[in-house]
Every structure is written in structure tokens, then in C-alpha cells.
Design an enzyme around this catalytic site. Sequence first.
Site, PDB file in Angstrom:
ATOM      1  N   PRO A   2       0.815  -1.213   0.000  1.00 39.06           N
ATOM      2  CG  PRO A   2      -0.663  -1.528   1.748  1.00 39.06           C
ATOM      3  CD  PRO A   2       0.658  -1.991   1.225  1.00 39.06           C
ATOM      4  CD  GLU A   3       4.308   2.405  -3.614  1.00 34.60           C
ATOM      5  OE1 GLU A   3       4.421   3.484  -4.226  1.00 34.60           O
ATOM      6  OE2 GLU A   3       4.912   1.371  -3.945  1.00 34.60           O
TER       7      GLU A   3
END
Length: 269
Positions: A2-3
Site C-alpha cells: 500500500p502506497e
Amino acid sequence: MPELPEVETIKSELLPHIIGRRFTGVIVYDAKPVRQPSVEEFRRKLVGQKITSLERRGKYLIFHLSSGDVLVTHLKMSGALLLNPKQTDRHARVIFHLDNGSQLVFTDRRRLGAVWLLENEQAVTGKLGPEPLTPKFTAETLAKRLQSHQAPIKAVLLDQAFLAGIGNMYADETLFAARIHPLRKANSLSPQEIRNLHKAIVDILRSAIDSKGASVDTYKRPDGQLGTAHFNFCVAHRGGKPCPVCGTAIQRLAIRNRGSCFCPNCQNP
DNA sequence: CTTGGGACCTGGCTGC
DNA sequence: TGCAGCCAGGTCCCAA
């Protein structure tokens, strides 16, 4: 992993289901992700609190509570926040019960993720750099900040104190879109390259959000669905495969112990 | 101040 | 088929 686009997707998809809801119970299956305070205090202080708003800062999610406290989460590599999953897997670390009967499950295979319950989020998010998708982040801002860095541009983009929210895959995609070699020294970029990079950062992140994030590994949206942003990737996680622009084999090398994929033809040193 | 290297962590993969 | 060992990467910590 997750960015920014993945965390933004989680935020917007979680939002309508949790705003105004009250925590009725908190079950901690694994104490490791609970960084602050103690597990006992974490549960005691959280139960009874209402979620008043939800915001994203970099890769952090910040749940604002009626007490004034904040619940902060970071998903690191393999974390997810699932809403009423059909089955709770063995990687469920913390389960939050809400007053409408819903369960919010913090699950994390690699156990690197973290949750905090704090008076305010500054202790955790205070050192983050600017948000790339706000009007304040301009090509001029970027140019000014790049001046003081001579590390490889790829390493600088990954520094959350330099710019918040970009991780390994979007750093690679951004540099490809701007046609900049990942090993270029940050302060060696020309004004035109900086304008290209700024536009690439904004465009790539926005389009990834439109695609609900990239599910290259374990990333899932709160309802368990996957994102599709990775189908648009040109270089990230594509080492050895042909460049979609020129057909040259995508090269892979380690920068700061992180795999970096780029096109040796399109991204000249 | 910036920079870079190691540690954390687990499951999928590689190679014998 | 079994299994040791490598690798992925976001962030913190430390040393230079």
C-alpha cells in the site's frame, strides 16, 4: 504494497461505512502492531469512541475520534483493513467491532504494520514531507527541495520526509514517465526534467487512484476486491520484460537495497 | 544536515 | 518431495 493510491482508496471506500460509528469492542490477537499505548489501554480508551472523520497523510490513515484522540494506522508491506470479511484469516491482528454490527479487521501477513492511539498524530506523521496531490506541491516546490539532495533521485523519491506517499513501485513508474534514470543525482535535474517529474508524480498517482490502487502483492480494498493500477505499469515489477514504448528489456538494479526497474533506452543516465 | 546500510517480518520461490 | 536459504520493501535506527 500500500502506497499513497492504495491508502487513498482504502480511505474513500471505508469512509461511508465508518463515519459516525462507535467502537463497541476491540480484540487484539497480536500485540505486536499495537505500538502505543499498551494493549490494555488501547482497548479501554478506544471502546465507546465515535469516529468523527478519516484522513490520509502519506501512507498513514488517521481516524479522528470523539474524544479528540486519533487512531493511526500504517499498513507497511502486507497490511489491509477489511470490512466484514467473509472469513477472518490467520493473519488478522486486531478486530474493531462497530455499533452497527460491522467488523473492521486489521490483517497483516508480514507483521510489519502498526497502529497507534494518540492525542494527536504529530508524533507519527510530523516529519512527513508535502502531500503530492495538494495545490501546494508545485514544480517550484519540488525544484527547491531537490536542490539540497545529491543522492540518486530514486532514493530521494522514496524518502517520506522529502515527499509523502510514494513507494517503490510508483517511484519507478514516475521516473519512467518523466524519462529520468533512477540513479541521476537529485540536484542534477534540469528545470524541464523537474517539470516533467512533477507532472509525472501527479498524473501517475491520480490515475492509480482512479484504478483503485495496484494489487501486485497482497493489497486488497476494504471489500476484498483488488485494484487494477498495476495493469498500467510500464516498468514497476517488470524486470526483463519489454519496455512498452521502445521494446528494450526492462533493467533491474538495487538502489538503497530496493529493486529498481527502468528502461535503459528511454531513461538515459 | 544528508546519506547509506542493516534490521524487522513472513511466505513464496529457487535450487539442490 | 523436502527443505534451507534468498528475496520482497516501508520505515526506523544508527554510524559516517
